[in-house]
Design a protein around this motif. Structure first.
Motif, short mmCIF file in Angstrom:
data_model
loop_
_atom_site.label_atom_id
_atom_site.label_comp_id
_atom_site.label_asym_id
_atom_site.label_seq_id
_atom_site.Cartn_x
_atom_site.Cartn_y
_atom_site.Cartn_z
N HIS A 11 1.02 -1.15 0.02
CA HIS A 11 -0.06 0.12 -0.03
C HIS A 11 0.96 1.15 -0.10
CE1 HIS A 11 -4.11 -1.82 1.43
NE2 HIS A 11 -3.57 -2.20 0.20
N ARG A 12 2.02 1.23 0.92
CA ARG A 12 2.83 2.32 0.72
C ARG A 12 3.53 2.52 -0.88
NH1 ARG A 12 3.92 0.55 5.98
NH2 ARG A 12 5.72 -0.87 5.14
N PHE A 13 3.85 1.42 -1.41
CA PHE A 13 4.22 1.36 -2.64
C PHE A 13 3.29 2.07 -3.66
CE2 PHE A 13 4.53 -0.94 -6.80
CZ PHE A 13 6.03 -0.46 -7.31
N ILE A 14 2.01 1.77 -3.54
CA ILE A 14 1.21 2.18 -4.46
C ILE A 14 0.90 3.82 -4.07
CG2 ILE A 14 -1.51 2.43 -4.71
CD1 ILE A 14 -1.57 -0.57 -4.17
N CYS A 15 1.02 4.17 -2.98
CA CYS A 15 0.86 5.64 -2.85
C CYS A 15 2.11 6.35 -3.55
CB CYS A 15 0.81 5.97 -1.23
SG CYS A 15 -0.84 5.53 -0.48
N HIS A 16 3.32 5.72 -3.47
CA HIS A 16 4.41 6.34 -3.97
C HIS A 16 4.27 6.46 -5.63
CE1 HIS A 16 7.37 7.40 -0.85
NE2 HIS A 16 6.94 6.26 -0.22
N VAL A 17 3.89 5.43 -6.17
CA VAL A 17 3.82 5.05 -7.54
C VAL A 17 2.79 6.10 -7.91
CG1 VAL A 17 3.05 3.83 -9.37
CG2 VAL A 17 4.40 2.86 -7.72
N VAL A 18 1.56 6.32 -7.37
CA VAL A 18 0.55 7.34 -7.74
C VAL A 18 1.01 8.73 -7.50
CG1 VAL A 18 -1.59 8.38 -7.00
CG2 VAL A 18 -1.42 6.06 -7.19
N ALA A 19 1.94 9.04 -6.48
CA ALA A 19 2.28 10.25 -6.39
C ALA A 19 3.23 10.64 -7.57
CB ALA A 19 3.20 10.47 -4.95
N GLU A 20 3.98 9.72 -7.85
CA GLU A 20 5.07 10.19 -9.11
C GLU A 20 4.23 10.22 -10.34
OE1 GLU A 20 7.73 6.89 -9.27
OE2 GLU A 20 8.64 7.28 -7.42
N HIS A 21 3.35 9.47 -10.53
CA HIS A 21 2.48 9.72 -11.76
C HIS A 21 1.60 10.95 -11.78
CE1 HIS A 21 3.61 5.59 -12.65
NE2 HIS A 21 3.21 5.91 -14.08
N GLU A 22 1.25 11.34 -10.73
CA GLU A 22 0.50 12.46 -10.67
C GLU A 22 1.13 13.84 -10.29
OE1 GLU A 22 -3.52 13.07 -10.30
OE2 GLU A 22 -3.08 11.31 -11.78
N GLY A 23 2.72 13.84 -10.20
CA GLY A 23 3.36 14.90 -10.03
C GLY A 23 2.96 15.60 -8.68
N VAL A 24 2.79 15.06 -7.44
CA VAL A 24 2.48 15.47 -6.18
C VAL A 24 3.21 14.95 -5.26
CG1 VAL A 24 -0.01 15.92 -6.84
CG2 VAL A 24 0.60 13.88 -5.58
N ASP A 25 3.10 15.50 -4.00
CA ASP A 25 3.91 14.81 -2.89
C ASP A 25 3.09 13.58 -2.23
OD1 ASP A 25 4.49 14.18 0.13
OD2 ASP A 25 6.04 16.36 -0.14
N VAL A 26 4.04 12.61 -2.05
CA VAL A 26 3.12 11.35 -1.70
C VAL A 26 2.48 11.55 -0.11
CG1 VAL A 26 5.22 10.64 -0.08
CG2 VAL A 26 3.71 8.91 -1.04
N LYS A 27 2.55 12.47 0.52
CA LYS A 27 1.83 12.69 1.59
C LYS A 27 0.35 13.07 1.13
CE LYS A 27 5.37 14.21 4.70
NZ LYS A 27 6.09 15.10 5.47
N LYS A 28 0.12 13.68 -0.08
CA LYS A 28 -1.19 13.96 -0.54
C LYS A 28 -1.98 12.76 -1.25
CE LYS A 28 -0.71 18.45 0.51
NZ LYS A 28 -1.72 19.02 1.54
N CYS A 29 -1.25 11.63 -1.14
CA CYS A 29 -1.83 10.47 -1.68
C CYS A 29 -2.42 9.64 -0.60
CB CYS A 29 -1.05 9.64 -2.70
SG CYS A 29 -0.50 10.59 -4.08
N CYS A 30 -3.63 8.98 -0.56
CA CYS A 30 -4.24 8.22 0.61
C CYS A 30 -5.20 6.98 -0.13
CB CYS A 30 -4.87 9.25 1.54
SG CYS A 30 -5.61 8.27 2.76
N ILE A 31 -4.93 5.88 0.31
CA ILE A 31 -5.65 5.10 0.01
C ILE A 31 -7.20 4.94 0.90
CG2 ILE A 31 -5.99 2.33 0.04
CD1 ILE A 31 -3.30 2.15 -0.73
#
Length: 341
Positions: free
Chosen positions: A40-60
């Motif tokens: 789940h942490r991996f998913i948040c990082h991957v989404v953040a990279e593709h969306e161009g945002v800080d990983v703290k702004k991504c939440c499952i």
């Protein structure tokens, strides 16, 4: 203006995720299963990279796990399976993952999933209609989900597909190939080759990739609480033909369930390949092959050369005898010759 929180919905095809986890546990150099919390942490990082945002702004914000399941009575007949199912449920609950199970059906002597893909698609579409996520992350390889992806995209959500492609040879020399539907890859907003991303991350020492794998701790008890280690339900059946998996599941092929009164034999472990997940039992005139999924009552990794075991006979796709329902004997008091009793 502060960045808006990106809500992520994760939908697991449980049987596909099992094959991925088995690959890392038995074939890959890591020899460790995937940790759901780390994943789940991996998913948040991957989404953040593709969306161009800080990983703290991504939440499952919601996650769902779908799979066919044995009945309690059937699981009781498979060693620790019922207990392992419960422990895995505890893991899912601890991470807030909603589990969805349908009973496995027997068809032509084989256990198969029926209807779970429909439930998967309906649940994902309903969540999209209710705007429960901004990005739908799919853990599958099945081209049957193309219509779902098109519907979700039309609603304005983005879609991400985490996919793995493996090619290796089993102990019999057969080529094992796992492929993802190209139609599905073309439809999603973000197609992610997770196997390549993980390999690069491991080589580069990326923390959130290293944390993907369960770390063995000899001081921890064998199970309990939210311990994830090797309790992924593994029923030993192969219903993933739609994913382009060739030869996945049981090495050597699936055989119909044996009758309850099938003869039981005793033998001695002659070889255990813990990297590849198979072993051999002394059974004159030949040694009998068995796959890790056939071990009951203990973990495959606990088997040692010389251990005495009981087993039943089955056949692989080529009609060759293989050992099924392998159980380690608690006391070494029998002769080394395999005998029927």
């Amino acid at each position: 203006m502060a960045e808006r929180l990106i809500k992520i919905g994760v939908f697991y095809d449980g049987n596909y995720f099992l094959h991925v986890s088995n690959y890392y546990n038995y074939i890959h150099a890591s020899q460790q299963r995937l940790s759901l919390a780390g994943f789940h942490r991996f998913i948040c990082h991957v989404v953040a990279e593709h969306e161009g945002v800080d990983v703290k702004k991504c939440c499952i914000t919601n996650a769902h796990y779908f799979r066919g399941r044995l009945s309690a009575q059937e699981a009781l007949q498979r060693g620790n399976q019922l207990y392992n199912d419960r422990v895995f449920d505890d893991v899912l609950m601890s991470l807030g993952v909603t589990s969805h199970y349908l009973p496995l059906r027997t068809r032509n002597g084989r256990k198969e999933e029926k209807g779970i893909d429909v439930w998967f698609a309906l649940e994902a579409y309903e969540q999209a209609l209710r705007a429960q996520f901004d990005i739908l992350v799919l853990i599958t390889a099945d081209g049957e989900y193309v219509p779902l992806v098109r519907k979700v995209n039309a609603l304005g959500a983005r879609t991400m597909l985490l996919n793995w492609e493996f090619t290796y040879r089993d102990d019999t020399g057969r080529s094992i190939v796992t492929r993802t539907s190209q139609d599905l890859l073309q439809e999603v907003t973000y197609p992610v080759a997770a196997h390549e991303l993980i390999e690069r991350g491991l080589q580069g020492g990326v923390p959130y990739v290293k944390d993907l794998f369960l770390q063995a701790d000899p001081n921890r008890p064998a199970a309990g609480g939210d311990d994830e280690r090797d309790y992924t339900p593994d029923y030993g059946h192969d219903e993933v033909h739609g994913y382009g998996v060739v030869g996945a599941g049981r090495t050597g092929g699936e055989t119909p369930d044996l009758p309850i009164d099938a003869p039981v034999y005793r033998g001695v472990i002659m070889n255990v390949n813990k990297l590849r997940g198979y072993g051999f039992i002394k059974y004159p005139p030949n040694n009998l092959f068995f796959f890790h999924q056939e071990v009951e009552g203990c973990e495959f990794a606990d088997l040692q050369i010389g251990d005495e075991v009981t087993f039943q006979l089955g056949e692989n796709d080529e009609g060759q005898e293989v050992a099924k329902h392998v159980r380690r004997e608690p006391q070494p008091s029998y002769s080394t010759d395999s005998k029927r009793f």
